[in-house]
Design an enzyme around this catalytic site. Structure first.
Site, PDB file in Angstrom:
ATOM      1  N   GLY A  46       2.133  -1.592   4.792  1.00  0.00           N
ATOM      2  CA  GLY A  46       1.584  -2.936   4.920  1.00  0.00           C
ATOM      3  C   GLY A  46       1.965  -3.762   3.706  1.00  0.00           C
ATOM      4  N   GLN A  51       2.040 -10.517  -2.301  1.00  0.00           N
ATOM      5  CA  GLN A  51       2.646  -9.403  -3.050  1.00  0.00           C
ATOM      6  C   GLN A  51       4.115  -9.669  -3.383  1.00  0.00           C
ATOM      7  OE1 GLN A  51       0.859  -6.336  -0.156  1.00  0.00           O
ATOM      8  NE2 GLN A  51       1.036  -5.195  -2.070  1.00  0.00           N
ATOM      9  N   CYS A  96      -1.310   1.220  -2.700  1.00  0.00           N
ATOM     10  CA  CYS A  96      -0.873  -0.171  -2.551  1.00  0.00           C
ATOM     11  C   CYS A  96       0.461  -0.338  -3.273  1.00  0.00           C
ATOM     12  CB  CYS A  96      -1.921  -1.087  -3.182  1.00  0.00           C
ATOM     13  SG  CYS A  96      -1.501  -2.833  -3.114  1.00  0.00           S
ATOM     14  N   LEU A  97       1.379  -1.065  -2.652  1.00  0.00           N
ATOM     15  CA  LEU A  97       2.687  -1.274  -3.286  1.00  0.00           C
ATOM     16  C   LEU A  97       2.555  -2.060  -4.591  1.00  0.00           C
ATOM     17  CD1 LEU A  97       4.876  -2.050  -0.143  1.00  0.00           C
ATOM     18  CD2 LEU A  97       4.804   0.069  -1.477  1.00  0.00           C
ATOM     19  N   HIS A 138      -7.471  -3.898   4.104  1.00  0.00           N
ATOM     20  CA  HIS A 138      -6.820  -3.817   2.783  1.00  0.00           C
ATOM     21  C   HIS A 138      -5.903  -5.036   2.593  1.00  0.00           C
ATOM     22  CE1 HIS A 138      -4.424  -1.526  -0.414  1.00  0.00           C
ATOM     23  NE2 HIS A 138      -3.648  -2.553  -0.127  1.00  0.00           N
ATOM     24  N   GLU A 139      -5.077  -5.317   3.617  1.00  0.00           N
ATOM     25  CA  GLU A 139      -4.132  -6.441   3.491  1.00  0.00           C
ATOM     26  C   GLU A 139      -4.871  -7.775   3.462  1.00  0.00           C
ATOM     27  OE1 GLU A 139      -1.239  -5.731   2.630  1.00  0.00           O
ATOM     28  OE2 GLU A 139      -1.320  -3.623   3.173  1.00  0.00           O
ATOM     29  N   HIS A 142      -5.971  -8.792   0.129  1.00  0.00           N
ATOM     30  CA  HIS A 142      -4.928  -9.429  -0.683  1.00  0.00           C
ATOM     31  C   HIS A 142      -4.963 -10.946  -0.530  1.00  0.00           C
ATOM     32  CE1 HIS A 142      -2.628  -6.166  -2.438  1.00  0.00           C
ATOM     33  NE2 HIS A 142      -2.514  -5.545  -1.282  1.00  0.00           N
TER      34      HIS A 142
END
Ligand SMILES: [Zn+2]
Length: 173
Positions: A46, A51, A96-97, A138-139, A142
């Protein structure tokens, strides 16, 4: 399509609240294509636009990559809204990236109903549970400038941020 650099914590831009998208047009689709390519390259399941430094309420996701040999199943969420969330919680060991190499056990509603615009700008609703529900929440965090580490205790969060800063310094040397 292009792979864009992924911003990592504690970069302050990750704390920005993203803005609603007025229109799903070719420019936005080009952004979503770049996001997907960037996510596949990382690799991750994701990615939110912030990001890669774009403060728009856009998310891409593909959960199929968890199973080897499955065809890709990209999902796009523009201006997502949670309409309902279960009282029951589920715990996942999230990563997470933007928080590379770090993981944390996070509780979130186990199931959610959400409304969003898809890749073509069409309104959709989805009933999500399991990993899809977790990943979507989660996304969506962000988009509000929230990272999974913000759900951890201050001690754990500070420890992770210190490790990230140290790793970045080491990489720069
Ligand atoms: Zn993330």
């Amino acid at each position: 399509m292009a792979i864009r650099p992924i911003i990592t914590a504690p970069d302050p831009s990750l704390k920005r609240v993203s803005e609603s998208v007025d229109q799903v047009d070719d420019d936005l689709r080009a952004l979503m294509d770049d996001m997907l390519e960037t996510m596949y390259d990382a690799p991750g399941i994701g990615l939110a636009a912030i990001q890669i430094g774009v403060p728009k309420r856009v998310i891409v996701m593909d959960l199929s990559l968890r199973e080897e040999g499955e065809p890709p199943e990209p999902r796009y969420f523009v201006n997502p809204e949670i309409l309902w969330a279960s009282e029951e919680l589920a715990t996942y060991n999230e990563g997470c990236l933007s928080v590379p190499e770090e993981f944390g056990e996070i509780d979130r509603p186990a199931a959610v109903k959400a409304r969003f615009l898809d890749y073509d700008g069409k309104q959709q609703e989805i009933d999500a549970d399991g990993l899809l529900a977790t990943c979507l929440q989660h996304e969506m965090d962000h988009l509000e400038g929230v990272l999974f580490i913000d759900h951890l205790s201050r001690i754990k969060r500070d420890m992770i941020v210190r490790r990230l800063v140290k790793a970045r310094k080491a990489a720069a040397e």
